[in-house]
Structure formats: structure tokens, C-alpha cells
Write a protein that holds these residues in place. Structure first.
Motif: not given
Length: 328
Positions: A78, A180-181, A183, A189, A280
Motif C-alpha cells: 500500500a 492496494y488494500e 491490510r 496483493e 468488504e
């Protein structure tokens, strides 16, 4: 296949490079020296993922005109989102600190993206080490079984994913899916992003004439990466696949986790984050699921397309997951 010679028009700054780095000043300096020699002279944005000590441009040979973005903590993949926030060009190419683009590759990518608006990402041909070994992941990409869309041919085989440190993307497409997420940190990813890009109608293509070099750094935490990647791979089917395939993938991934003696940590992390995953969850449309099945479960495709929406059908025998051997 040789990289296409860049045209004069393609040398204008229409593609930027976002570099992700963490605690690798030697590799970063080597990579920046390669980027400085590119004929495209792209803007370069270096994202320092909370290195200790922090990246100091005055101490990095070959820094040149690169811009520096400092992350307050190590954000994993991220961190690239912060770099893309600074991009003003229509296209963005990604590097890790142990990869660099071949001269002319970005000009070629610009030509390909300009010519086909359906394509949102070009996964490059990766040459590994000083002897330029052909990356095995690219061999698999070249043989991709994904059925291309109707109309003019794509500029290369259609894919369901890409390599995060060896891809050129439309900047707007990256932003449209939220980057990008956070988490996920690092590991698989790009698989989630690829599904989201496809769900929005975009196509990902393997472009062998777009070449990047990868000299893998020895500074890696392989054991932690393995755990995080297994956790992320367990998240992905529950975030994006219909129930039938979420269950099938989960069984396969948990078998791998058990073999690696990581099933306990992977399950604990998955259960801890279950409320987020369910909130989500957005299963991909049937056409995107079909692409995924063509790669990961080809024997499950039946003549009747209705089976793609049948969440209660009996699953086929899981096949080996190609991400197991994905290079980083």
C-alpha cells in the motif's frame, strides 16, 4: 522478443515510475542509476516504506531528480498508493528497489496502452539476475488460457493477475480500484487488485516486449512473507469469489498451510478479520469468474454457463495454485 524502438512522441513524460523501498539503500542506489539512463527520462517517485534510517537522497548515489515520499510506517504494498497519489502522467510503472526497466520498455508500454483502451495493465517480461534468466512466471503468462475479449486482438495474452513490481498501468485505473488494500501488507496483493480491475471491465495483458530486470535482494523475511501470503490468499476468495469457489480455495490453501505448519496462525488471523472480510465481500461478475476458472480451475468449466452462478454445485478437485511459485 526485443523491446520496440521508442518513437519521438513516446519519449514525452506520459509515464512515471513509482519505486517502493525498505531498508535497501545499496539496491536502491543501483536501481536509480539504471533508471537515470532510460531514454524516456520518466519522472521517478521513490516511496520509502519507513526505512531505518530513513532514505536520505544526499547519501544515495544517482538520486538525480527523483522525488521522495516518506511513509510514517511500513505499509507494505500500500506504500505504492502514496507514490501514485503524486503521479501526474496517464500511465505509471512500478519498480521494487531490486528491479529496473530496460531502456525503451516504457516507451513501448506507452504505445501499447495508447493503442488499446481496453487494456489497463501490462505485465512485463522479467529477466532475472546478471545472466538474464527468463522468469518462470512469465513462461506461464505467455501460455495463459484466458479467453480474450471479442474484437481486435489484445497486444498480448490476457491474464487474471500480474507482478506488482513489473507492471505498467493506467493511473486512473489504479486509483479507481482504490490502489492496494493496506491490510494485505505484502503477498498476493496484486491478485485482489487484478480481480477489481477486471470487474470494472479492464483487461490485463502479458507484454513480452516490455522488459524489466530483477536482481533479487538477499534482504528478505521469507518465513513472515509465507504466513502473510497464505493469509491473504485465504482472504481473496472470501472477498471476491462466489461461495462455492471460496470454499474450494479455502480447502486448498489450508492444506498448504498445514504442510507449512502455519495452519494455526493463518486460521487465527482469518477469524480475527472475519467481520472486515464479510463487510468488504463483493463477488466478481460471471465473466470475470470465468477468466479465473480458466486459469485456476479449467476442468470445472462445463458447457452450460449457468454453472458459474451456482454457489451450491459440487466443487471440482482443486488444482495447484500458481501463486505458490510467484516470484517477488
Amino acid at each position: 522478443m526485443p523491446t520496440r524502438a521508442p518513437s519521438a512522441a513516446s519519449l514525452s513524460p506520459r509515464v512515471s515510475i513509482v519505486v517502493l523501498t525498505h531498508n535497501r539503500p545499496t539496491e536502491l542506489a543501483r536501481m536509480l542509476q539504471h533508471l537515470a539512463s532510460l531514454p524516456e527520462q520518466p519522472p521517478v517517485i521513490v516511496v520509502d516504506n519507513a526505512s531505518s534510517p530513513a532514505v536520505d537522497p544526499t547519501r544515495i548515489p544517482g538520486w538525480g531528480q527523483a522525488r521522495l515520499v516518506l511513509c510514517p510506517r511500513n505499509e507494505g504494498a500500500a506504500g505504492r498508493n502514496r507514490g501514485v497519489a503524486e503521479v501526474t502522467t496517464p500511465y505509471v510503472a512500478f519498480c521494487d528497489d531490486d528491479t529496473w526497466w530496460e531502456p525503451g520498455a516504457l516507451a513501448t508500454a506507452t504505445i501499447l496502452l495508447d493503442a488499446d483502451p481496453r487494456v489497463v495493465a501490462l505485465s512485463a517480461r522479467v529477466l532475472v539476475g546478471p545472466d538474464n534468466r527468463f522468469d518462470p512466471a512469465c513462461e506461464a503468462m505467455a501460455r495463459s488460457p484466458v479467453t480474450p475479449p471479442p474484437g481486435p486482438p489484445l497486444p498480448g495474452p490476457a491474464l487474471v493477475s500480474f507482478m506488482a513490481g513489473a507492471v505498467v498501468m493506467r493511473t486512473d485505473a489504479f486509483r479507481a480500484v482504490g490502489g492496494y488494500e493496506p491490510r494485505f501488507f505484502l503477498g498476493a496483493e496484486e491478485v485482489l487488485m487484478a480481480l477489481d480491475l477486471a470487474a470494472r471491465g479492464g483487461w490485463i495483458v502479458y507484454a513480452p516486449e516490455v522488459v524489466t530486470h530483477h536482481h533479487p535482494s538477499a534482504a528478505r523475511d521469507a518465513s513472515h512473507r509465507r504466513l502473510v501470503t497464505l493469509r491473504n490468499r485465504l482472504w481473496i476468495p472470501w472477498l471476491r469469489l462466489p461461495l462455492r469457489w471460496a470454499l474450494s480455495e479455502s480447502r486448498q490453501i489450508l492444506r498448504e498451510a498445514r504442510a507449512a505448519r502455519l495452519v494455526g496462525p493463518v486460521l487465527r488471523e482469518a477469524l480475527r478479520t472475519l467481520p472486515w472480510v464479510l463487510a468488504e465481500r463483493r463477488p466478481v461478475p460471471p465473466d470475470v469468474l470465468r477468466r479465473w476458472l480458466e486459469v485456476y480451475r479449467p476442468h470445472a468449466l462445463r458447457p452450460a454457463p449457468a454453472c458459474l452462478d451456482d454457489e451450491h454445485a459440487v466443487s471440482s478437485t482443486p488444482m495447484p495454485h500458481p501463486l505458490n511459485n510467484r516470484p517477488r
